[in-house]
Design a protein around this motif. Structure first.
Motif, mmCIF file in Angstrom:
data_model
loop_
_atom_site.group_PDB
_atom_site.id
_atom_site.type_symbol
_atom_site.label_atom_id
_atom_site.label_comp_id
_atom_site.label_asym_id
_atom_site.label_seq_id
_atom_site.Cartn_x
_atom_site.Cartn_y
_atom_site.Cartn_z
ATOM 1 N N ARG A 1 0.825 -1.217 0.000
ATOM 2 C CA ARG A 1 0.000 0.000 0.000
ATOM 3 C C ARG A 1 0.851 1.254 0.000
ATOM 4 N N SER A 2 1.951 1.248 0.736
ATOM 5 C CA SER A 2 2.806 2.439 0.753
ATOM 6 C C SER A 2 3.497 2.635 -0.601
ATOM 7 N N LYS A 3 3.834 1.541 -1.255
ATOM 8 C CA LYS A 3 4.420 1.640 -2.598
ATOM 9 C C LYS A 3 3.390 2.209 -3.579
ATOM 10 N N ALA A 4 2.157 1.739 -3.474
ATOM 11 C CA ALA A 4 1.086 2.247 -4.350
ATOM 12 C C ALA A 4 0.841 3.737 -4.107
ATOM 13 N N LEU A 5 0.894 4.154 -2.852
ATOM 14 C CA LEU A 5 0.739 5.573 -2.538
ATOM 15 C C LEU A 5 1.880 6.381 -3.154
ATOM 16 N N ALA A 6 3.083 5.852 -3.084
ATOM 17 C CA ALA A 6 4.235 6.544 -3.668
ATOM 18 C C ALA A 6 4.067 6.710 -5.177
ATOM 19 N N SER B 1 9.525 12.172 0.882
ATOM 20 C CA SER B 1 8.907 11.609 2.085
ATOM 21 C C SER B 1 8.060 10.389 1.747
ATOM 22 N N VAL B 2 7.326 10.422 0.630
ATOM 23 C CA VAL B 2 6.506 9.254 0.281
ATOM 24 C C VAL B 2 7.381 8.065 -0.114
ATOM 25 N N LEU B 3 8.490 8.327 -0.749
ATOM 26 C CA LEU B 3 9.406 7.252 -1.126
ATOM 27 C C LEU B 3 10.066 6.632 0.102
ATOM 28 N N SER B 4 10.222 7.417 1.153
ATOM 29 C CA SER B 4 10.843 6.943 2.385
ATOM 30 C C SER B 4 10.036 5.841 3.061
#
Length: 113
Positions: A11-16, A38-41
């Motif tokens: 999910r965090s990868k999809a958000l990025a 920050s999103v890539l982090s």
């Protein structure tokens, strides 16, 4: 545990990916750089942490990912207020960062036990 199988990483990868696409044409390079970093982090630190040997190291990097969720949420709130993104999209991303933070907290607690 393979980080690629973790829902929080997926999910965090999809958000990025979504944020990178949304800000691709943004002319404010300083803001674009900060929000994309920050999103890539988030997924990057999840991956790095889960590849570490000790639980202490894992928890450390997951904590960084969680902190990056807070940083990202702040930038989304600002982006909405300065009309870089529409309110519905901002609300979706804010909700997602809150859920990711909760998921990371749960994972940290599980690893810490």
């Amino acid at each position: 545990m393979d980080f690629e199988k973790l829902i929080v990483w997926q999910r965090s990868k999809a958000l990025a990916v979504g944020i990178y696409k949304e800000f691709a044409q943004c002319g404010d390079f300083g803001f674009k750089d900060q929000i994309t970093r920050s999103v890539l982090s988030v997924p990057s630190n999840i991956a790095e942490g889960m590849e570490r040997r000790s639980n202490r190291e894992k928890v450390h990097f997951l904590g960084i990912a969680k902190a990056s969720c807070g940083e990202l949420r702040t930038q989304i709130l600002i982006a909405r207020e300065i009309a870089y993104i529409a309110n519905p999209l901002a609300e979706n991303w804010i909700k997602e960062t809150r859920e990711l933070s909760k998921m990371l907290c749960g994972l940290i607690n599980k690893i810490s036990d």
